[in-house]
Design an enzyme around this catalytic site. Structure first.
Site, PDB file in Angstrom:
ATOM      1  N   ASP A 301       0.849  -1.202   0.000  1.00 34.20           N
ATOM      2  CA  ASP A 301       0.000   0.000   0.000  1.00 34.20           C
ATOM      3  C   ASP A 301       0.879   1.245   0.000  1.00 34.20           C
ATOM      4  O   ASP A 301       0.567   2.240  -0.659  1.00 34.20           O
ATOM      5  CB  ASP A 301      -0.891   0.047   1.246  1.00 34.20           C
ATOM      6  CG  ASP A 301      -1.685  -1.231   1.432  1.00 34.20           C
ATOM      7  OD1 ASP A 301      -1.943  -1.921   0.429  1.00 34.20           O
ATOM      8  OD2 ASP A 301      -2.031  -1.542   2.594  1.00 34.20           O
TER       9      ASP A 301
HETATM   10  C1  26A Z   1     -11.958  -6.892   1.691  1.00 38.72           C
HETATM   11  N1  26A Z   1     -10.674  -7.038   2.332  1.00 38.72           N
HETATM   12  C2  26A Z   1     -10.273  -8.389   2.609  1.00 38.72           C
HETATM   13  C3  26A Z   1      -9.903  -5.925   2.637  1.00 38.72           C
HETATM   14  C4  26A Z   1      -8.677  -6.007   3.328  1.00 38.72           C
HETATM   15  C5  26A Z   1      -7.944  -4.823   3.493  1.00 38.72           C
HETATM   16  N2  26A Z   1      -8.356  -3.631   3.054  1.00 38.72           N
HETATM   17  C6  26A Z   1      -9.531  -3.620   2.422  1.00 38.72           C
HETATM   18  N3  26A Z   1     -10.300  -4.714   2.221  1.00 38.72           N
HETATM   19  N4  26A Z   1      -7.974  -7.013   3.898  1.00 38.72           N
HETATM   20  C7  26A Z   1      -6.849  -6.468   4.404  1.00 38.72           C
HETATM   21  N5  26A Z   1      -6.832  -5.156   4.176  1.00 38.72           N
HETATM   22  C8  26A Z   1      -5.832  -4.162   4.551  1.00 38.72           C
HETATM   23  O1  26A Z   1      -4.641  -4.416   3.911  1.00 38.72           O
HETATM   24  C9  26A Z   1      -3.665  -3.654   4.588  1.00 38.72           C
HETATM   25  C10 26A Z   1      -2.294  -4.175   4.319  1.00 38.72           C
HETATM   26  O2  26A Z   1      -1.990  -4.124   3.000  1.00 38.72           O
HETATM   27  C11 26A Z   1      -5.502  -4.186   6.030  1.00 38.72           C
HETATM   28  O3  26A Z   1      -6.390  -3.369   6.745  1.00 38.72           O
HETATM   29  C12 26A Z   1      -4.065  -3.671   6.059  1.00 38.72           C
HETATM   30  O4  26A Z   1      -3.970  -2.378   6.591  1.00 38.72           O
END
Ligand code: 26A
Length: 346
Positions: A301
């Site tokens: 990210d």
């Molecule tokens: C729908 N899902 C599974 C998600 C996530 C996500 N952000 C949005 N939607 N699953 C994990 N994360 C985020 O990925 C970041 C790390 O790359 C986590 O909140 C974490 O901050």
């Protein structure tokens, strides 16, 4: 020099609070989780959050992949450059998120659901790996009505760059399409991140429907392999430059911009392919010593945040990639998807 336009970057996805802890394989095994993955929680995963808080000294950290990217881009850009939208609840987790985004000056326009809780992500760190297990809660209720509210749509019309986290394909594809169509119609820049292997595998239809609008497609090597396997390209699933080329050369709606595909590979070089060009470029990462690394949660990210900030500043691709790698290197030295203060400048 004219002042930079305000809020030229609009980001969309799922605001989440990360419940992050260092743990070992026993915890992963207990919940049937892989060491390096991102999934949607099933019923059996729900006790994980309490367990992390009660038994693993878990920290509450602002998360949500594209929100991390938006914070990262705002960290670099001039004040009032980035606005982020997504769904939260009316609760203390949302208050923590608002606090965290305020620190970097990121503007958020959340859809607030009065009943559903703010989404949470269990982030289990084992060595260099992170396993993410998300209970979307109010983030799952984001809808096109919010985006199309006059004051929000005005922000979309004002922006010149859209960044959509791929995790939003599980939530509200019509909002993604609306931004893609707006970008193509007005020759703006539409950037999508594949976000996790399961998006390419199980949300193939909405993902593919948005593909003609991608000006930039960003992913890591595992997501690239999952894309290849689920899109009839299994023969090149291990060949990252070939996948980058395939992504860059998918059919495109706005022919005024050549598509760029960017694939990160952890500590290995970042691969970049441009539509219609034969050469695939590779950019070595910014090396940091292992003892300086805190955790890699949010590294991708942060890369996207630095990269997109570069695009907003009108930098060339080489510089934008370098800015992404710079911000990723800073972020992995912090706890979770965070950026160092006092602020460092690129
Ligand atoms: C729908 N899902 C599974 C998600 C996530 C996500 N952000 C949005 N939607 N699953 C994990 N994360 C985020 O990925 C970041 C790390 O790359 C986590 O909140 C974490 O901050």
């Amino acid at each position: 020099m004219a002042a930079a336009k305000e809020f030229s970057l609009l980001c969309l996805e799922n605001p989440l609070l990360d419940i992050q802890a260092f743990a070992d394989e026993n915890l992963l095994n207990k919940y049937g989780l892989k060491a390096n993955d991102a999934i949607l929680a099933e019923e059996k995963h729900i006790p994980l959050y309490e367990e992390l808080l009660n038994n693993y000294d878990a920290k509450l950290i602002a998360g949500g992949a594209a929100q991390n990217t938006a914070r990262g881009a705002q960290y670099i850009l001039a004040p009032n450059s980035v606005v982020y939208i997504g769904g939260v609840g009316d609760d203390k987790y949302a208050a923590i998120l608002r606090d965290a985004v305020k620190q970097v000056g990121l503007r958020v326009e959340y859809r607030v659901d009065p009943k559903a809780p703010t989404g949470r992500c269990g982030a289990i760190i084992t060595g260099m790996n992170r396993s993410l297990c998300t209970d979307l809660g109010a983030a799952n209720l984001y809808d096109i009505d919010h985006l199309k509210q006059p004051e929000i749509w005005k922000l979309a019309e004002n922006a010149d760059f859209y960044y959509v986290g791929g995790f939003h394909f599980t939530v509200c594809p019509p909002a993604i399409m609306a931004l893609g169509e707006e970008a193509a119609a007005k020759n703006k820049t539409f950037i999508v991140n594949l976000s996790a292997p399961f998006i390419a595998e199980f949300f193939k239809d909405p993902l593919d429907a948005s593909a003609p609008y991608w000006d930039y497609i960003i992913c890591n090597e595992t997501e690239a392999a999952a894309y290849a396997k689920s899109h009839g390209l299994a023969d090149i699933a291990e060949d990252v430059p070939a996948i980058a080329k395939a992504l860059a050369n998918l059919p495109k709606k706005n022919t005024q911009r050549a598509r760029v595909a960017v694939i990160t590979q952890g500590t290995n070089p970042t691969v970049v392919a441009v539509q219609g060009q034969d050469e695939v470029k590779q950019f070595p990462v910014h090396a940091i010593s292992a003892d300086k690394i805190n955790d890699t949660n949010g590294a991708g990210d942060a890369f996207a945040g630095g990269f997109v900030a570069g695009l907003v500043q009108g930098k060339d691709i080489n510089t934008a990639v370098d800015m992404g790698q710079w911000l990723a290197a800073l972020s992995i030295q912090e706890l979770g998807p965070s950026y160092p203060f006092p602020k460092q400048t690129y």
